[in-house]
Scaffold this active site. Structure first.
Site, PDB file in Angstrom:
ATOM      1  N   ASN A   7     -20.514  32.505 -36.651  1.00  0.00           N
ATOM      2  CA  ASN A   7     -20.017  32.609 -37.807  1.00  0.00           C
ATOM      3  C   ASN A   7     -19.102  31.206 -38.303  1.00  0.00           C
ATOM      4  O   ASN A   7     -18.114  30.937 -38.070  1.00  0.00           O
ATOM      5  CB  ASN A   7     -18.993  33.702 -38.063  1.00  0.00           C
ATOM      6  CG  ASN A   7     -18.447  34.063 -39.401  1.00  0.00           C
ATOM      7  OD1 ASN A   7     -18.960  33.411 -40.287  1.00  0.00           O
ATOM      8  ND2 ASN A   7     -17.456  34.903 -39.191  1.00  0.00           N
ATOM      9  N   TRP A   8     -19.911  30.452 -39.165  1.00  0.00           N
ATOM     10  CA  TRP A   8     -19.411  29.318 -39.509  1.00  0.00           C
ATOM     11  C   TRP A   8     -18.251  29.343 -40.580  1.00  0.00           C
ATOM     12  O   TRP A   8     -17.603  28.448 -40.984  1.00  0.00           O
ATOM     13  CB  TRP A   8     -20.316  28.429 -40.276  1.00  0.00           C
ATOM     14  CG  TRP A   8     -21.395  27.788 -39.191  1.00  0.00           C
ATOM     15  CD1 TRP A   8     -21.558  28.125 -38.055  1.00  0.00           C
ATOM     16  CD2 TRP A   8     -22.544  26.975 -39.486  1.00  0.00           C
ATOM     17  NE1 TRP A   8     -22.746  27.498 -37.251  1.00  0.00           N
ATOM     18  CE2 TRP A   8     -23.192  26.739 -38.303  1.00  0.00           C
ATOM     19  CE3 TRP A   8     -23.016  26.350 -40.613  1.00  0.00           C
ATOM     20  CZ2 TRP A   8     -24.280  25.791 -38.193  1.00  0.00           C
ATOM     21  CZ3 TRP A   8     -23.856  25.256 -40.582  1.00  0.00           C
ATOM     22  CH2 TRP A   8     -24.701  25.090 -39.246  1.00  0.00           C
ATOM     23  N   LYS A   9     -17.956  30.548 -41.240  1.00  0.00           N
ATOM     24  CA  LYS A   9     -17.150  30.925 -41.994  1.00  0.00           C
ATOM     25  C   LYS A   9     -17.180  29.878 -43.072  1.00  0.00           C
ATOM     26  O   LYS A   9     -18.478  29.282 -43.354  1.00  0.00           O
ATOM     27  CB  LYS A   9     -15.756  30.830 -41.678  1.00  0.00           C
ATOM     28  CG  LYS A   9     -15.526  31.708 -40.549  1.00  0.00           C
ATOM     29  CD  LYS A   9     -14.326  32.089 -40.177  1.00  0.00           C
ATOM     30  CE  LYS A   9     -14.131  33.077 -38.839  1.00  0.00           C
ATOM     31  NZ  LYS A   9     -12.770  33.569 -38.510  1.00  0.00           N
ATOM     32  N   HIS A  93     -16.102  41.834 -42.463  1.00  0.00           N
ATOM     33  CA  HIS A  93     -15.268  41.035 -41.452  1.00  0.00           C
ATOM     34  C   HIS A  93     -13.764  40.950 -42.294  1.00  0.00           C
ATOM     35  O   HIS A  93     -13.457  41.288 -43.456  1.00  0.00           O
ATOM     36  CB  HIS A  93     -15.721  39.606 -41.907  1.00  0.00           C
ATOM     37  CG  HIS A  93     -15.116  38.595 -40.970  1.00  0.00           C
ATOM     38  ND1 HIS A  93     -13.841  38.346 -41.097  1.00  0.00           N
ATOM     39  CD2 HIS A  93     -15.552  37.997 -39.794  1.00  0.00           C
ATOM     40  CE1 HIS A  93     -13.556  37.291 -39.915  1.00  0.00           C
ATOM     41  NE2 HIS A  93     -14.516  37.433 -39.076  1.00  0.00           N
ATOM     42  N   GLU A 163     -13.600  43.698 -33.688  1.00  0.00           N
ATOM     43  CA  GLU A 163     -12.895  42.404 -33.779  1.00  0.00           C
ATOM     44  C   GLU A 163     -11.148  42.711 -33.961  1.00  0.00           C
ATOM     45  O   GLU A 163     -11.126  42.869 -35.159  1.00  0.00           O
ATOM     46  CB  GLU A 163     -13.405  41.394 -34.889  1.00  0.00           C
ATOM     47  CG  GLU A 163     -14.715  40.867 -34.615  1.00  0.00           C
ATOM     48  CD  GLU A 163     -14.786  39.646 -35.468  1.00  0.00           C
ATOM     49  OE1 GLU A 163     -15.277  38.543 -34.778  1.00  0.00           O
ATOM     50  OE2 GLU A 163     -14.899  39.408 -36.689  1.00  0.00           O
ATOM     51  N   GLY A 169      -8.935  33.979 -35.179  1.00  0.00           N
ATOM     52  CA  GLY A 169      -8.874  32.702 -35.920  1.00  0.00           C
ATOM     53  C   GLY A 169      -7.536  32.074 -35.195  1.00  0.00           C
ATOM     54  O   GLY A 169      -6.682  32.325 -34.195  1.00  0.00           O
ATOM     55  N   SER A 211     -11.239  35.032 -30.815  1.00  0.00           N
ATOM     56  CA  SER A 211     -10.717  33.794 -30.116  1.00  0.00           C
ATOM     57  C   SER A 211     -11.597  33.785 -28.810  1.00  0.00           C
ATOM     58  O   SER A 211     -11.224  33.376 -27.771  1.00  0.00           O
ATOM     59  CB  SER A 211      -9.343  34.213 -29.771  1.00  0.00           C
ATOM     60  OG  SER A 211      -8.486  34.096 -30.944  1.00  0.00           O
TER      61      SER A 211
HETATM   62  P1  PGA Z   1     -12.539  33.109 -34.098  1.00  0.00           P
HETATM   63  O1  PGA Z   1     -13.149  33.884 -35.261  1.00  0.00           O
HETATM   64  O2  PGA Z   1     -13.626  32.897 -32.997  1.00  0.00           O
HETATM   65  O3  PGA Z   1     -12.219  31.723 -34.658  1.00  0.00           O
HETATM   66  O4  PGA Z   1     -11.295  33.908 -33.525  1.00  0.00           O
HETATM   67  C1  PGA Z   1     -13.656  35.106 -34.986  1.00  0.00           C
HETATM   68  C2  PGA Z   1     -14.293  35.765 -36.304  1.00  0.00           C
HETATM   69  O5  PGA Z   1     -13.478  35.683 -37.068  1.00  0.00           O
HETATM   70  O6  PGA Z   1     -15.175  36.548 -36.182  1.00  0.00           O
END
Ligand code: PGA
Length: 250
Positions: A7-9, A93, A163, A169, A211
């Site tokens: 997930n590149w966001k 999400h 999640e 994050g 994470s």
């Molecule tokens: P992260 O994000 O791996 O940077 O914690 C995961 C997510 O938001 O799906």
């Protein structure tokens, strides 16, 4: 086969960086195609570029409109994703839920995606944990809303991603432990088993996200009860992503 969602966001900043990242991901897809199914979820503006880099890349969306058509400025419809050869799409999400994406909207989006034969990756997770376990009711509500009125044939097309919001994050307080993950995955499978049956619950693809990196990925797969991982930050760092994929493929 393990599932890895990258997930590149809202990254990277430039087209050139997106291209480099897509090339690195395509190389990983080729190297590990026997053990890991990698799905790249770039910002929608980069989707044509990513699909052009290599036909081996499976592409997912990060969000979709809850409406199929009409005047909705800034929105992307399921039909548009389909026409861009998108095969998966993240919904629910925590970052989109925080902007007002309710369980009802998530459900509408799932329905539209399934109509277009795009597999929804539905994120669920609690904001925080309390000693009495009240957070389990958040998970229960989310799961029951996803599967409300859903025929068994459609269930196979859903990917769930557990999640916990507190583990996601840069602002994460910590990563979930493998035990916490396993416990929750067992709980989710029990909920699905109650809604359908044990066979359906066992065959459900459930991922962990929050994470995840090259040091903890393999333990979630081995001991966390999941079929795959949803990776945010590390999906933007080719070297670390490669180490992660290598770790889960062994
Ligand atoms: P992260 O994000 O791996 O940077 O914690 C995961 C997510 O938001 O799906």
């Amino acid at each position: 086969m393990k599932l890895l969602i990258a997930n590149w966001k809202m990254a990277p900043d430039t087209e050139a960086q997106a291209q480099a990242l897509a090339k690195a991901s395509a190389k990983l897809v080729r190297t590990y195609k026997k053990s890991t199914h990698i799905i790249v979820c770039p910002p929608v503006i980069y989707i044509p570029l990513v699909t052009k880099v290599s036909t081996v890349l499976a592409v997912g969306g990060q969000s979709v409109s809850a409406e199929s058509t009409g005047a909705h400025t800034g929105e992307i419809s399921a039909a548009m994703l389909k026409s861009m050869h998108v095969t998966y799409c993240i919904v629910g999400h925590s970052e989109t839920r925080a902007q007002g994406e309710s369980n009802e909207l998530v459900k509408k989006k799932i329905t539209l995606l399934l109509e277009k034969k795009i597999q929804p990756i539905v994120c669920i997770g609690e904001q925080s944990r309390d000693v009495h376990g009240w957070y389990l009711s958040t998970i229960k509500d989310q799961v029951e809303s996803v599967f409300f009125d859903m025929p068994k044939v459609a269930v196979k097309r859903i990917v769930l991603a557990y999640e916990p919001i507190w583990a996601i994050g840069a602002q994460a307080t910590r990563t979930a432990t493998v035990e916490e993950c396993l416990e929750m995955i067992m709980y989710i499978r029990k909920l699905i088993s109650d809604l359908y049956d044990e066979k359906t619950a066992r065959s459900m693809a459930i991922l962990y996200g929050g994470s995840v990196d090259q040091t903890n990925a393999a333990s979630f797969i081995r001991e966390g009860g999941v079929e795959g991982l949803l990776v945010g930050r590390v999906s933007l760092e080719s070297k670390r992503l490669e180490m992660l994929v290598k770790a889960i493929s062994e």
